[in-house]
Enzyme design. Structure first.
Site, PDB file in Angstrom:
ATOM      1  CE  LYS A  33       4.862  -8.711   0.942  1.00 15.57           C
ATOM      2  NZ  LYS A  33       6.211  -9.337   1.479  1.00 15.57           N
ATOM      3  CE1 TYR A 238       0.641   6.677 -29.485  1.00 17.76           C
ATOM      4  CE2 TYR A 238      -0.250   5.228 -27.708  1.00 17.76           C
ATOM      5  CZ  TYR A 238      -0.033   6.351 -28.208  1.00 17.76           C
ATOM      6  OH  TYR A 238      -0.440   7.692 -27.518  1.00 17.76           O
ATOM      7  CG  MET A 286      -1.513   6.244 -19.672  1.00 22.40           C
ATOM      8  SD  MET A 286      -1.253   8.172 -19.494  1.00 22.40           S
ATOM      9  CE  MET A 286       0.374   8.455 -20.014  1.00 22.40           C
TER      10      MET A 286
HETATM   11  C1  LIG Z   1       5.757 -10.849   1.438  1.00 19.66           C
HETATM   12  C2  LIG Z   1       6.305 -11.711   2.498  1.00 19.66           C
HETATM   13  C3  LIG Z   1       5.867 -12.842   2.842  1.00 19.66           C
HETATM   14  C4  LIG Z   1       4.563 -13.157   2.206  1.00 19.66           C
HETATM   15  O1  LIG Z   1       5.057 -13.894   1.252  1.00 19.66           O
HETATM   16  P1  LIG Z   1       3.976 -14.788  -0.016  1.00 19.66           P
HETATM   17  O2  LIG Z   1       4.891 -15.318  -1.144  1.00 19.66           O
HETATM   18  O3  LIG Z   1       3.156 -13.713  -0.790  1.00 19.66           O
HETATM   19  O4  LIG Z   1       3.142 -15.556   0.591  1.00 19.66           O
HETATM   20  C5  LIG Z   1       6.025 -13.285   4.050  1.00 19.66           C
HETATM   21  N1  LIG Z   1       7.163 -13.096   4.461  1.00 19.66           N
HETATM   22  C6  LIG Z   1       7.720 -11.907   4.345  1.00 19.66           C
HETATM   23  C7  LIG Z   1       9.115 -11.483   4.924  1.00 19.66           C
HETATM   24  C8  LIG Z   1       7.588 -11.151   3.006  1.00 19.66           C
HETATM   25  O5  LIG Z   1       8.321 -10.113   2.748  1.00 19.66           O
END
Ligand SMILES: *Cc1c(COP(=O)(O)O)cnc(C)c1O
Length: 339
Positions: A33, A238, A286
């Site tokens: 993801k 800054y 930035m």
């Molecule tokens: C993000 C996620 C994972 C992976 O988790 P990690 O801690 O990055 O290994 C697995 N299951 C779900 C439901 C998640 O949201």
């Protein structure tokens, strides 16, 4: 060159997956993801598929589009957010499998895609996603390809919450025929009773805690644009946040908060000239940071902020955050190279 170079070591990624895979007797999937935790979902998934990963997980069906294009039809792609209104066509076109999170999603799926595979996410105590105990009945899992839940405290092995969630998961899924999944990276490391039929590591693949033995996957080199000497009493950046107490040599380096070097790193982080630490001084702006290189004999053409010298978690600590946030914040201006 005026932007940093983000090197992504696909061999280290595959090694991390293999080490996690060997911890369990069951299938090890991969969570890609958020564009593969910021490192490029397509490239990352392709390397993992080459190493034998057959099941991928993304947060939203939109993320499955690019994955399907790179991976072809064979790998299974699960979608954590389930079947949302508006997802039906994409789920169907891609053959992506929603992890249904509520009775509403179950009804929607049955009504719109009755013959399309699905999994179920159940809530075992995290109270974020998943069907609640009071809405759950084991018959719902008939024809489900996976029944999963997610641990809230798996990065703390001694946390009572792990045992409580394991018990809830066992209670809710007792006697089911559907394959089950509870463990992400942290859950894999908790031991075999957490492994069930499928594990879902994410962060550990990308070199982050709680997988202590993970190899660094991301290396970020930032070019030095300019160096200058400042006299005692002169300020840098800054808000004059750094004031020199003696003469200093300051390198101005390409990379700032627009590139994911979050502003909370101001005055706290360390960059590396080879193995030699060089403190970031003053505010992160930035596009730029300023680094104290007074102690170097020669200033290199770039400084390293992520790599074997410094993990995503060490950098995250300097900003009071976690490796996940550092990785997924990495910006789009870097030249990316994969090896
Ligand atoms: C993000 C996620 C994972 C992976 O988790 P990690 O801690 O990055 O290994 C697995 N299951 C779900 C439901 C998640 O949201």
């Amino acid at each position: 060159m005026g932007t940093g170079t983000l090197h992504i070591d696909l061999n280290a990624l595959v090694d991390n997956w293999q080490v996690l895979d060997r911890q369990s007797a069951t299938e090890t999937g991969a969570v890609v993801k958020a564009d593969g935790y910021g490192l490029g979902a397509g490239r990352v998934a392709k390397a993992l598929a080459g190493a034998g990963v057959r099941t991928f997980f993304v947060a939203a069906v939109e993320e499955a589009t690019a994955l399907r294009a790179t991976l072809g039809q064979d790998p299974v792609i699960y979608v954590f957010s389930g079947h949302m209104d508006g997802d039906t066509q994409t789920l169907s076109d891609l053959g992506a499998v929603p992890l249904l999170n509520s009775p509403e999603q179950v009804s929607r799926h049955q009504a719109r895609l009755p013959d399309h595979p699905f999994g179920l996410q159940i809530d075992t105590g995290m109270n974020r996603l998943g069907i609640e105990t009071y809405d759950w009945s084991p018959e719902m899992s008939q024809d489900a390809s996976l029944v999963m839940s997610h641990l809230a405290c798996a990065d703390e092995p001694d946390h009572q919450g792990n045992k409580d969630q394991l018990k809830a998961f066992l209670d809710m899924t007792a006697g089911l025929l559907a394959p089950r999944s509870l463990a992400a990276t942290g859950g894999i490391l908790l031991g075999p009773e957490y492994h069930f039929d499928m594990t879902r590591p994410g962060i550990g693949l990308f070199g982050g805690l709680p997988f202590e033995g993970a190899k660094a996957v991301a290396r970020l080199d930032l070019p030095v644009i300019q160096t200058r000497t400042v006299k005692a009493g002169e300020a840098v950046g800054y808000a004059k946040a750094f004031i020199a107490d003696k003469p200093h040599t300051i390198a101005t380096v390409a990379g700032g908060y627009a590139d994911g070097l979050i502003r909370a790193l101001s005055g706290n982080a360390t960059l590396y000239a080879g193995e030699t630490p060089c403190p970031l001084i003053g505010r992160v702006s930035m596009d730029l940071i300023t680094v104290d290189v007074t102690h170097l004999d020669t200033v290199p053409d770039h400084l390293t902020i992520l790599g074997p010298q410094q993990s995503v978690d060490t950098l995250a600590d300097a900003a009071g955050t976690i490796g996940y946030e550092i990785l997924t914040s990495l910006g789009h201006r870097y030249k990316r190279s994969y090896s």
